[in-house]
Design a protein around this motif. Structure first.
Motif, mmCIF file in Angstrom:
data_model
loop_
_atom_site.group_PDB
_atom_site.id
_atom_site.type_symbol
_atom_site.label_atom_id
_atom_site.label_comp_id
_atom_site.label_asym_id
_atom_site.label_seq_id
_atom_site.Cartn_x
_atom_site.Cartn_y
_atom_site.Cartn_z
ATOM 1 N N HIS A 183 0.427 3.080 17.209
ATOM 2 C CA HIS A 183 1.805 3.162 17.698
ATOM 3 C C HIS A 183 2.729 3.219 16.496
ATOM 4 N N ARG A 184 3.946 3.600 16.768
ATOM 5 C CA ARG A 184 4.871 3.797 15.666
ATOM 6 C C ARG A 184 5.554 2.495 15.280
ATOM 7 N N PHE A 185 4.719 1.482 15.024
ATOM 8 C CA PHE A 185 5.189 0.218 14.468
ATOM 9 C C PHE A 185 4.544 0.047 13.107
ATOM 10 N N ALA A 186 5.341 -0.264 12.110
ATOM 11 C CA ALA A 186 4.776 -0.639 10.825
ATOM 12 C C ALA A 186 4.533 -2.141 10.852
ATOM 13 N N HIS A 187 3.437 -2.555 10.210
ATOM 14 C CA HIS A 187 3.060 -3.974 10.194
ATOM 15 C C HIS A 187 3.523 -4.589 8.874
ATOM 16 N N THR A 188 4.350 -5.602 8.951
ATOM 17 C CA THR A 188 4.787 -6.273 7.743
ATOM 18 C C THR A 188 3.767 -7.343 7.337
ATOM 19 N N GLY A 189 4.139 -8.195 6.416
ATOM 20 C CA GLY A 189 3.233 -9.217 5.883
ATOM 21 C C GLY A 189 3.606 -9.411 4.428
ATOM 22 N N VAL A 190 3.162 -10.520 3.887
ATOM 23 C CA VAL A 190 3.657 -10.879 2.555
ATOM 24 C C VAL A 190 2.938 -10.093 1.460
ATOM 25 N N MET A 191 3.663 -9.798 0.399
ATOM 26 C CA MET A 191 3.082 -9.193 -0.811
ATOM 27 C C MET A 191 3.540 -10.034 -2.006
ATOM 28 N N ARG A 192 2.926 -9.788 -3.150
ATOM 29 C CA ARG A 192 3.158 -10.617 -4.337
ATOM 30 C C ARG A 192 3.475 -9.785 -5.554
ATOM 31 N N TYR A 193 4.321 -10.342 -6.400
ATOM 32 C CA TYR A 193 4.535 -9.788 -7.740
ATOM 33 C C TYR A 193 3.910 -10.728 -8.769
ATOM 34 N N VAL A 194 3.735 -10.209 -9.974
ATOM 35 C CA VAL A 194 3.341 -11.067 -11.097
ATOM 36 C C VAL A 194 4.388 -10.895 -12.189
ATOM 37 N N ASP A 195 4.517 -11.897 -13.022
ATOM 38 C CA ASP A 195 5.599 -11.913 -14.013
ATOM 39 C C ASP A 195 5.503 -10.776 -15.025
ATOM 40 N N TYR A 196 4.291 -10.382 -15.329
ATOM 41 C CA TYR A 196 4.107 -9.456 -16.448
ATOM 42 C C TYR A 196 4.108 -7.975 -16.055
ATOM 43 N N VAL A 197 4.433 -7.688 -14.787
ATOM 44 C CA VAL A 197 4.495 -6.291 -14.330
ATOM 45 C C VAL A 197 5.809 -6.086 -13.577
ATOM 46 N N ASP A 198 6.431 -4.938 -13.739
ATOM 47 C CA ASP A 198 7.678 -4.645 -13.034
ATOM 48 C C ASP A 198 7.501 -4.780 -11.521
ATOM 49 N N ALA A 199 8.524 -5.337 -10.889
ATOM 50 C CA ALA A 199 8.506 -5.466 -9.429
ATOM 51 C C ALA A 199 8.979 -4.148 -8.824
ATOM 52 N N ILE A 200 8.065 -3.417 -8.178
ATOM 53 C CA ILE A 200 8.453 -2.169 -7.498
ATOM 54 C C ILE A 200 8.452 -2.417 -5.988
ATOM 55 N N PRO A 201 9.270 -1.669 -5.254
ATOM 56 C CA PRO A 201 9.359 -1.889 -3.809
ATOM 57 C C PRO A 201 8.049 -1.588 -3.088
ATOM 58 N N ALA A 202 7.827 -2.330 -2.008
ATOM 59 C CA ALA A 202 6.581 -2.202 -1.249
ATOM 60 C C ALA A 202 6.896 -2.200 0.238
ATOM 61 N N ALA A 203 6.365 -1.212 0.930
ATOM 62 C CA ALA A 203 6.607 -1.103 2.369
ATOM 63 C C ALA A 203 5.356 -0.575 3.052
ATOM 64 N N ALA A 204 5.287 -0.814 4.370
ATOM 65 C CA ALA A 204 4.167 -0.303 5.164
ATOM 66 C C ALA A 204 4.646 0.828 6.057
ATOM 67 N N LEU A 205 3.803 1.844 6.195
ATOM 68 C CA LEU A 205 4.005 2.946 7.138
ATOM 69 C C LEU A 205 3.260 2.632 8.431
ATOM 70 N N SER A 206 3.814 3.030 9.562
ATOM 71 C CA SER A 206 3.031 2.920 10.797
ATOM 72 C C SER A 206 1.790 3.805 10.675
ATOM 73 N N ASN A 207 0.772 3.498 11.456
ATOM 74 C CA ASN A 207 -0.439 4.317 11.402
ATOM 75 C C ASN A 207 -0.179 5.795 11.713
ATOM 76 N N PRO A 208 0.604 6.137 12.763
ATOM 77 C CA PRO A 208 0.880 7.568 12.976
ATOM 78 C C PRO A 208 1.616 8.217 11.804
ATOM 79 N N ASP A 209 2.462 7.461 11.107
ATOM 80 C CA ASP A 209 3.158 8.038 9.958
ATOM 81 C C ASP A 209 2.223 8.232 8.777
ATOM 82 N N ALA A 210 1.288 7.306 8.603
ATOM 83 C CA ALA A 210 0.276 7.491 7.559
ATOM 84 C C ALA A 210 -0.561 8.728 7.869
#
Ligand SMILES: [Zn+2]
Ligand SMILES: [Zn+2]
Ligand SMILES: [Zn+2]
Ligand SMILES: [Zn+2]
Lengths: 449, 449
Positions: A183-210
């Motif tokens: 279905h056209r719902f993207a599933h969220t959930g927690v993600m992590r950054y680490v101090d020594y790497v730039d924080a880039i944006p992170a998002a999920a695509l719904s399965n039909p969009d993938a």
């Protein structure tokens, strides 16, 4: 081994178990509790007003249900603000995409070419020169199983995908949703950054969009996508573990914990995750209370804060009670939807397994079979075995759980009232028998890390 | 009546029919056409860039498939801009709601108390004093049927609800989605204003959100909701009916029309509505072309513009060809998802019903039964019987159609390739037999208005 049967659970306890079963199997409590939480509170992300209201709701509900001991313990939680999330294909076939920000993500307004990977390992092995300046798309599809074992292999990309992508110079990370639906719902959930790497944006695509992006890529053309997120981390807030107890009698200082988490992701109303768990364990204690039964040990219902963003309430609970963890006889948590429960697993001393069989025997007519002695007990209590605390895991049928998990579609209509009732009945009997069992559960087998 | 069999369809035509059946039942054309449209164009709301690209796609696709006569006819279409749609419960239980603007709605930023009605008639009968200043919520749930007959009774509230609400002084109209699913998708669709009543904003709530508001209201408290829409009407644009023909032989001046609509709502990719129809009828003509068969009559594939916003392309087609409607032998349209087709209905002269039985006989092995002679032929061609044009309706199984209809979830993954193939095979045989039938279909029974 059946010689032990009489000593481990008294005739009186067994009779009460039968009564409780009849009572719980016609009970409306679990449903009513869940209906109340999802309707009157709704979404309850840590740090938000919904979370504040959830804590108040839990305090009120416990008191209204008649628990004599109700209290809360503060938990410092990070407050992540979701904001809005938009994405679109810019070229070659312009059209909007359905995405959701992953929890903890930074904001974004970036347009770049997509580079696709089958899974996290493929990204890790990729040549950085290929990745630099692009949007990494991790296209790892989750498989459906009753026990949810399709989750683990895929969810690691949710947690670490952005860091691995950023290491190679990517400008954003898009994940095929960790979910079994189409279905056209993207599933969220927690993600992590680490101090020594730039924080880039992170998002999920719904399965039909993938699927759609994969089809575009299969034409051999460059696919360019724009991603806009207005998420941000907004510092610290206070939430609470909310607790109710049925005081024990001669073994009152020993505690049987049945837990669930009170927080939820913010797009749905957290009906399956984890309103159902709240209803199952609260309902279970209420059934015992309502029958006027006094357990030997104390039964403690713990509604943990901020599970979704990293077991924050559970860790606070562990730290606050670090000197008295020995008093926890056994702990379990319901956090896998609304059931039904099909298996009873434990992590107890092997000498206690005969007693576990006795408990399992009582659960049999509810459709529950004895499982193994390698349980982790559920997310929030999973940090306890390393500290010597026995745990139990009542396995719930998760066949459809990841169709709704962490989406806007996690709402009350997805809960099967009969499965919910069965699950709460199982917890009722489980808690009652554990609170009265004549058995030593420690020391537990050392968990392999 | 079987005495007519030999004369209505020649042995040669029947042999070709059998060949076509074998060919169509293993064809990849319908799926490939649909995959191409939904991937390379995606959403195609009249007036948008997606619609412009859809027209170009259709022209290119027809040529690429080898049709010798491909052309387009201009259609003036209103351009409604969707913008964004947000709603939330303000009191007593603050939380976001999933809504979508109804097509044609004006913008909104309004907060008011909800007043609920079971259906449009209940609103019409209500006391204006109760409605004034409130947001009208029409809570009429659609029922599921194979033939989609649950749609009619409910969809009238989508079209007229805002006008009836505004007549009584309401400030907005919220509709329970016209859809059979229980997912958090709101179903859009066109609504109408009238000159003599204020235009108030109109939006649909997803079914779970309508349930949620109903639960809140059942607690006896006032429910206050905020609705924000940034929709607006942006004047006129030009779209096109896109047409391909297989020229006939001795009866080339008579035309068998098989149609579908090229436009779609803008939140999904219009896979079921009506990409499937486009694929079914285009694939059908391609099958005939590919076998090198020449029909006696001309077979004309018409991809109508702007069906969703009121049969705009169909009306333009009727007006542009008003002097030659007599040349249309019979018309049909596929606009009810991807099938399978289970029934063959017509509106032809009763003297031709024996020939319809002969055609039905050929469709039987594809699972299609002869139905009735009261067909309207599908939305775009439904305006033709009043002008004397015979029509046929190939009924598609719509059991699940309204789970996805007019939502973001109307995407390619919802289409069953086998059902799509069967539907296109039925249209292939239908078009071929109609184009070769030795029968007079006029005058048709007068439609009862
Ligand atoms: Zn959970
Ligand atoms: Zn969760
Ligand atoms: Zn349609
Ligand atoms: Zn439509």
């Amino acid at each position: 081994s059946w010689a032990n049967a009489d000593s481990a659970l008294s005739e009186q306890t067994l009779n009460a178990t039968q009564e409780l079963k009849k009572h719980a199997m016609v009970s409306q409590h679990p449903w009513n509790i869940l209906e109340s939480l999802t309707t009157e509170v709704g979404p309850r992300l840590p740090g938000t007003e919904g979370d504040v209201r959830a804590v108040q709701w839990a305090m009120d509900k416990f008191k209204q249900l008649g628990f004599s001991k109700v209290y809360k313990e503060p938990v410092k939680v990070p407050y992540w603000y979701r904001g809005s999330a938009h994405a679109s294909v810019v070229a070659p076939f312009p059209q909007p995409l359905t995405i959701t920000a992953l929890g903890n993500s930074v904001a974004a307004d970036v347009t770049a070419q997509i580079i696709r990977f089958d899974n996290l390992d493929a990204l890790i092995q990729a040549d950085a020169a290929q990745v630099k300046g692009k949007i990494v798309f991790i296209d790892h599809k989750m498989e459906r199983y009753r026990d949810g074992r399709g989750y683990g292999p895929v969810v690691k990309a949710r947690g670490k995908g952005a860091v691995e992508a950023a290491k190679k110079g990517a400008v954003a990370m898009l994940l095929r949703s960790v979910g079994t639906d189409s279905h056209r719902f993207a599933h969220t959930g927690v993600m992590r950054y680490v101090d020594y790497v730039d924080a880039i944006p992170a998002a999920a695509l719904s399965n039909p969009d993938a699927d759609q992006i994969t089809r575009m890529l299969s034409r051999g053309e460059k696919v360019e996508v724009n991603v806009k997120l207005t998420s941000e981390n907004r510092g610290e807030a206070t939430s609470y573990n909310v607790i109710a107890e049925i005081p024990g009698s001669d073994l009152a200082n020993e505690v049987v914990i049945i837990g669930a988490h009170l927080d939820s992701w913010d797009e749905g109303t957290g009906a399956l995750d984890d309103g159902a768990g709240v209803a199952i364990v609260t309902g279970a204690a209420k059934h015992i209370l309502e029958r006027g039964l006094t357990p030997r040990r104390t039964i403690r219902v713990v509604l943990f804060a901020a599970e979704e963003i990293g077991l924050v309430g559970a860790k606070a609970y562990r730290d606050a009670h670090k000197d008295t963890l020995d008093s926890i006889y056994i702990a379990a948590e319901a956090d896998f939807g609304a059931g039904p429960i099909y298996q009873f697993n434990t992590r107890v001393n092997e000498s206690a397994l005969d007693s576990m069989e006795i408990i399992a025997k009582q659960l049999e007519s509810l459709g529950v079979k004895l499982g193994n002695n390698a349980s982790w007990g559920g997310p929030d209590v999973s940090i306890l075995p390393a500290l010597g605390v026995p745990v139990a895991g009542l396995s719930m049928d998760g066949t459809d759980y990841f169709d709704y998990h962490h989406t806007a579609d996690d709402t009350l209509d997805k809960v099967d009232p009969d499965a919910l009732r069965q699950s709460s009945a199982v917890y009722t009997l489980y808690a009652w028998m554990m609170a009265n069992l004549d058995e030593e559960l420690r020391p537990i087998p050392l968990p392999k890390q």
